[in-house]
Write a protein that holds these residues in place. Structure first.
Motif, PDB file in Angstrom:
ATOM      1  N   LEU A   1       0.837  -1.254  -0.067  1.00 45.66           N
ATOM      2  CA  LEU A   1      -0.128  -0.099   0.050  1.00 45.66           C
ATOM      3  C   LEU A   1       0.809   1.247   0.205  1.00 45.66           C
TER       4      LEU A   1
ATOM      5  N   ALA B   1      -1.153  -0.926  -4.771  1.00 42.34           N
ATOM      6  CA  ALA B   1      -2.280   0.037  -4.555  1.00 42.34           C
ATOM      7  C   ALA B   1      -1.858   1.288  -3.853  1.00 42.34           C
ATOM      8  N   CYS B   2      -2.189   2.359  -4.282  1.00 41.81           N
ATOM      9  CA  CYS B   2      -2.018   3.838  -3.595  1.00 41.81           C
ATOM     10  C   CYS B   2      -2.986   4.521  -2.977  1.00 41.81           C
TER      11      CYS B   2
ATOM     12  N   TRP C   1     -10.786   4.286  -2.576  1.00 47.75           N
ATOM     13  CA  TRP C   1     -11.069   3.123  -3.542  1.00 47.75           C
ATOM     14  C   TRP C   1     -10.017   3.298  -4.423  1.00 47.75           C
ATOM     15  N   PHE C   2      -9.812   2.301  -5.289  1.00 44.32           N
ATOM     16  CA  PHE C   2      -8.832   2.094  -6.347  1.00 44.32           C
ATOM     17  C   PHE C   2      -8.949   1.645  -7.652  1.00 44.32           C
ATOM     18  N   GLN C   3      -8.341   2.489  -8.546  1.00 41.69           N
ATOM     19  CA  GLN C   3      -8.515   1.955  -9.840  1.00 41.69           C
ATOM     20  C   GLN C   3      -7.961   0.628 -10.259  1.00 41.69           C
ATOM     21  N   GLU C   4      -8.000  -0.054 -11.587  1.00 42.38           N
ATOM     22  CA  GLU C   4      -7.482  -1.342 -11.942  1.00 42.38           C
ATOM     23  C   GLU C   4      -6.070  -1.250 -11.626  1.00 42.38           C
ATOM     24  N   ASN C   5      -5.369   0.110 -12.069  1.00 38.86           N
ATOM     25  CA  ASN C   5      -3.970  -0.123 -11.905  1.00 38.86           C
ATOM     26  C   ASN C   5      -3.333   0.219 -10.621  1.00 38.86           C
ATOM     27  N   GLY C   6      -4.275   0.322  -9.649  1.00 41.37           N
ATOM     28  CA  GLY C   6      -3.874   0.450  -8.370  1.00 41.37           C
ATOM     29  C   GLY C   6      -3.835   1.920  -7.764  1.00 41.37           C
TER      30      GLY C   6
ATOM     31  N   TYR D   1       2.651   3.500 -11.635  1.00 32.96           N
ATOM     32  CA  TYR D   1       1.659   2.606 -11.899  1.00 32.96           C
ATOM     33  C   TYR D   1       1.471   2.431 -13.364  1.00 32.96           C
TER      34      TYR D   1
ATOM     35  N   GLY E   1      -5.221   5.378  -6.365  1.00 29.68           N
ATOM     36  CA  GLY E   1      -6.072   5.732  -5.345  1.00 29.68           C
ATOM     37  C   GLY E   1      -7.035   6.771  -5.812  1.00 29.68           C
TER      38      GLY E   1
ATOM     39  N   LYS F   1      -7.835  -4.116  -3.184  1.00 23.57           N
ATOM     40  CA  LYS F   1      -8.391  -3.717  -4.580  1.00 23.57           C
ATOM     41  C   LYS F   1     -10.163  -3.461  -4.477  1.00 23.57           C
TER      42      LYS F   1
END
Length: 394
Positions: free
Chosen positions: A127, A145-146, A350-355, A137, A357, A338
């Motif tokens: 994280l 994930a960020c 929340w997170f996008q597919e590439n991580g 990313y 935030g 994720k």
């Protein structure tokens, strides 16, 4: 009763552990580095004390919530010395020696870029906290994930405010030549244009620049309404000291990292400077009282270290994710991470597919020595003072 162990390892770094007497099958192991020394120490040096206070609080309550039980926490902390090679080595150690279940990223994009390779190689959830360069990313990594949004959107609320006010008409940029400041600048340039401002110039300088005299002369001739300084605190502080001394007077200095060490170094000369902040107590949010308690326990001033709310948001995400994870298996933790939608003091994460935030900063201004959130109006703690009181009007 929990025990505290100090481990001395090569290059004079220390790992701090809680609950070390508990067998590995019955503990949650979390690893992180903090830049206690080196270039980034002015921004995050004491943050390890905050993480220790968090772990101690959890263990006093029986440990980390994991599914329907509580499991003691063992926290491994290292000083990365603000160096990419050291950070990479420490996260490799976390994976191979400490056998951590989860990694919390180091401060800054360059250190995170280097450290996250260990996570990807060994398949350990990572994280990232304050590391928003798009380059991190764009590598297709699956285990990262960020917490925060990408750097190009870092100042979008500031430019929304500038556009709404319709007062500033021109901007010049000074950019520190490192990952995060460059990423922030790329977005800010586009956002400034969208806000209708004329871009007068862009000046890029190495991180270790000591003499800004030539740049200041050019900026004085340009006389921009806004001078936007995209830089970390050491660079920004040195530039601002020289700019004030040499009579540079835009209608506004916007310094992206204008935290406590910057304010203290400039004294009264910091008054009116705008920049970016994640949170102030008047904004409230879930976990506010707990955060303030942890600040007291760790003896850290939020005014001095305005990036600390991001670390609070990170631990809120960690607790939420582990409480929903079916086990400590890396794939289960990553799946829960994720898919998380965590309410934090700074908003929903929340997170996008590439991580990447969802958390972003708010424009803030130093007024009477304190930081005030300016925009949006729903969370503002004071009105924007433009132009700054000691700057001339056109």
């Amino acid at each position: 009763m929990n025990s505290v162990a100090i481990r001395v390892i090569p290059v004079a770094l220390a790992a701090w552990a809680l609950g070390g007497w508990i067998c590995d099958a019955h503990e949650v192991r979390i690893g992180a580095t903090i830049s206690q020394t080196g270039h980034f120490a002015t921004e995050v040096g004491p943050f390890g004390d905050f993480l220790k206070a968090w772990a101690q609080e959890l263990n006093s309550q029986g440990g980390m919530p994991l599914d329907r039980v509580r499991v003691p926490v063992r926290l491994f902390l290292y000083d990365d010395r603000s160096e990419e090679a050291v950070a990479r080595r420490m996260y490799e150690r976390m994976a191979t020696v400490d056998k951590v279940h989860l990694m919390l990223g180091p401060y800054s994009s360059p250190l995170t870029f280097a450290a996250s390779t260990a996570s990807e190689i060994h398949g350990i959830p990572f994280l990232a906290i304050c590391a928003n360069s798009p380059k991190i990313y764009q590598r297709g990594y699956k285990w990262i994930a960020c917490l925060v949004d990408e750097a190009p959107r870092y100042t979008h609320r500031y430019w929304e405010m500038i556009k709404e006010e319709s007062l500033a008409k021109s901007v010049s940029f000074l950019v520190e030549d490192t990952l995060h400041p460059k990423g922030v600048f790329e977005g800010a340039r586009m956002l400034a244009q969208e806000a209708g401002l004329q871009i007068l110039s862009v000046h890029t300088a190495p991180r270790d620049t000591r003499d800004f005299g030539a740049v200041i002369l050019k900026l004085r001739a340009e006389d921009p309404d806004i001078l936007f300084v995209s830089a970390n605190i050491p660079f920004a502080t040195l530039f601002m000291l020289q700019a004030r001394e040499q009579g540079l007077k835009p209608r506004e200095f916007h310094v992206t990292h204008h935290g406590g060490p910057f304010r203290k170094a400039l004294g009264r000369a910091a008054e009116g400077v705008t920049g970016q902040s994640y949170w102030t107590p008047t904004m409230g949010g879930p976990g506010k009282e707990r955060f303030l308690r942890l600040l007291d326990l760790s003896r850290i001033s939020l005014e001095d270290y305005p990036w600390l709310p991001a670390y609070m948001m990170a631990i809120q995400v960690v607790e939420d994710v582990l409480s929903r994870s079916l086990s400590l298996e890396p794939s289960e933790i990553m799946k829960a991470l994720k898919s998380s939608q965590t309410q934090t003091i700074g908003g929903r994460v929340w997170f996008q597919e590439n991580g990447v935030g969802s958390i972003n900063t708010y424009p803030s201004q130093i007024q009477e020595g304190s930081y005030q959130i300016l925009w949006p109006k729903a969370v503002a703690t004071a009105p924007h003072r433009y132009p700054a009181a000691d700057q001339p009007r056109k």
